[in-house]
Design a protein around this motif. Structure first.
Motif, PDB file in Angstrom:
ATOM      1  N   PRO A 160       0.805  -1.226   0.000  1.00  0.00           N
ATOM      2  CA  PRO A 160       0.000   0.000   0.000  1.00  0.00           C
ATOM      3  C   PRO A 160       0.833   1.269   0.000  1.00  0.00           C
ATOM      4  O   PRO A 160       0.536   2.220  -0.732  1.00  0.00           O
ATOM      5  N   THR A 161       1.905   1.298   0.816  1.00  0.00           N
ATOM      6  CA  THR A 161       2.752   2.495   0.867  1.00  0.00           C
ATOM      7  C   THR A 161       3.486   2.698  -0.451  1.00  0.00           C
ATOM      8  O   THR A 161       3.570   3.822  -0.966  1.00  0.00           O
ATOM      9  N   ASN A 162       4.021   1.624  -1.028  1.00  0.00           N
ATOM     10  CA  ASN A 162       4.702   1.744  -2.317  1.00  0.00           C
ATOM     11  C   ASN A 162       3.751   2.247  -3.395  1.00  0.00           C
ATOM     12  O   ASN A 162       4.123   3.077  -4.235  1.00  0.00           O
ATOM     13  N   GLY A 163       2.525   1.741  -3.395  1.00  0.00           N
ATOM     14  CA  GLY A 163       1.554   2.172  -4.391  1.00  0.00           C
ATOM     15  C   GLY A 163       1.278   3.656  -4.315  1.00  0.00           C
ATOM     16  O   GLY A 163       1.162   4.333  -5.348  1.00  0.00           O
ATOM     17  N   GLN A 164       1.196   4.191  -3.098  1.00  0.00           N
ATOM     18  CA  GLN A 164       0.936   5.616  -2.963  1.00  0.00           C
ATOM     19  C   GLN A 164       2.142   6.459  -3.342  1.00  0.00           C
ATOM     20  O   GLN A 164       2.000   7.576  -3.837  1.00  0.00           O
ATOM     21  N   THR A 165       3.344   5.930  -3.130  1.00  0.00           N
ATOM     22  CA  THR A 165       4.545   6.623  -3.603  1.00  0.00           C
ATOM     23  C   THR A 165       4.514   6.770  -5.115  1.00  0.00           C
ATOM     24  O   THR A 165       4.832   7.836  -5.670  1.00  0.00           O
ATOM     25  N   VAL A 166       4.103   5.721  -5.799  1.00  0.00           N
ATOM     26  CA  VAL A 166       4.028   5.750  -7.262  1.00  0.00           C
ATOM     27  C   VAL A 166       2.946   6.722  -7.726  1.00  0.00           C
ATOM     28  O   VAL A 166       3.171   7.549  -8.629  1.00  0.00           O
ATOM     29  N   LEU A 167       1.768   6.650  -7.117  1.00  0.00           N
ATOM     30  CA  LEU A 167       0.685   7.548  -7.514  1.00  0.00           C
ATOM     31  C   LEU A 167       1.056   9.009  -7.270  1.00  0.00           C
ATOM     32  O   LEU A 167       0.749   9.886  -8.083  1.00  0.00           O
ATOM     33  N   SER A 168       1.720   9.291  -6.141  1.00  0.00           N
ATOM     34  CA  SER A 168       2.127  10.666  -5.851  1.00  0.00           C
ATOM     35  C   SER A 168       3.088  11.186  -6.904  1.00  0.00           C
ATOM     36  O   SER A 168       3.021  12.347  -7.323  1.00  0.00           O
ATOM     37  N   ALA A 169       4.004  10.305  -7.366  1.00  0.00           N
ATOM     38  CA  ALA A 169       4.964  10.726  -8.391  1.00  0.00           C
ATOM     39  C   ALA A 169       4.258  11.021  -9.710  1.00  0.00           C
ATOM     40  O   ALA A 169       4.568  12.008 -10.390  1.00  0.00           O
ATOM     41  N   VAL A 170       3.295  10.192 -10.084  1.00  0.00           N
ATOM     42  CA  VAL A 170       2.557  10.408 -11.328  1.00  0.00           C
ATOM     43  C   VAL A 170       1.768  11.710 -11.256  1.00  0.00           C
ATOM     44  O   VAL A 170       1.685  12.468 -12.230  1.00  0.00           O
TER      45      VAL A 170
END
Length: 262
Positions: A160-170
């Motif tokens: 979950p944390t990794n997924g939000q890191t990716v979404l924040s970057a996009v």
């Protein structure tokens, strides 16, 4: 699905083995063939507390007439092997497995056995309870920070944390954030989103970020013939296209879970 109306009495008398099989079927509620994982609306999930594993089943099968899943399990070492049969009797949506004292509950895994012998790992959901404070805080901060529907199920690990890191970057377009996201390629990620039957397993967030899901092995997924659904998926991050706001991940069908549907 086996027929509960057996042959006539004289025929049964001539074939005792058939009689015995028919009586067995009646006792267990007209149990039918074994169930494939992909025949369920959503795959099973598992959670562990102390020495108890709770299997959460989407156990209603859209057959005609309706059927349910009668689950069975065997514990071998640190692994629970799970399988199920069709039955005409309504079943509970949870199935409890008690672990032997020799089994470490923190390292147990659950495997679904398909009728052809294929083995598919069942997702392990982090429980709400002692030790789950970090996940609780993550859930409470999820929507205000990311403007997405929070995950309904929390996967153990950093997904979950990794997924939000990716979404924040996009979303941000910040070069440092993009570099941080690129460093996660090959790592587990968890995403939630909406999709349509015609799109297959692909998802889209509320602000239009597309998540292309490559299911391995390839499967036809979805809860019904048409309509919209919300899905939570955990997989391995493959690549990102920041300019077009597209994320590619690889996931197993057992890690693609429908959380709501229209």
């Amino acid at each position: 699905m086996q027929n509960c109306r057996d042959a006539t009495y004289p025929q049964m008398m001539r074939v005792p083995a058939t009689l015995i099989a028919s009586l067995t079927v009646l006792i267990i509620g007209c149990r039918g063939p074994e169930v494939k994982l992909t025949e369920m609306f959503s795959p099973p999930r598992a959670s562990v507390t102390d020495h108890t594993v709770t299997i959460h089943l989407s156990n209603y099968l859209a057959d005609r007439p309706p059927t349910w899943i009668h689950p069975k399990a065997e514990v071998q070492g640190q692994t629970i092997y799970l399988y199920g049969y069709r039955t005409s009797q309504v079943q509970k949506s949870t199935y409890i497995v008690r672990l032997p004292a020799s089994v470490n509950p923190q390292s147990v895994s659950v495997i679904w056995i398909d009728p052809d012998g294929s083995q598919l790992r069942i997702p392990m959901i982090c429980p709400w309870g002692n030790g789950a404070n970090a996940y609780r805080r993550f859930y409470e901060n999820y929507k205000p920070r990311y403007h997405d529907t929070p995950p309904r199920f929390f996967w153990c690990g950093p997904g979950p944390t990794n997924g939000q890191t990716v979404l924040s970057a996009v979303r941000s377009g910040d070069p440092k954030a993009e570099a941080d996201a690129q460093a996660l390629i090959g790592s587990p990620v968890t995403f939630v989103g909406a999709g349509w039957e015609r799109q297959g397993p692909d998802l889209e967030t509320g602000d239009g970020i597309k998540i292309i899901v490559h299911l391995v092995p390839s499967q036809v997924v979805g809860p019904g013939p048409c309509g919209e659904w919300g899905v939570e998926v955990q997989g391995k991050l493959e690549s990102m296209d920041f300019s077009n706001r597209v994320i590619h991940i690889e996931a197993g069908p057992e890690h693609w879970i429908v959380t709501w549907q229209l």
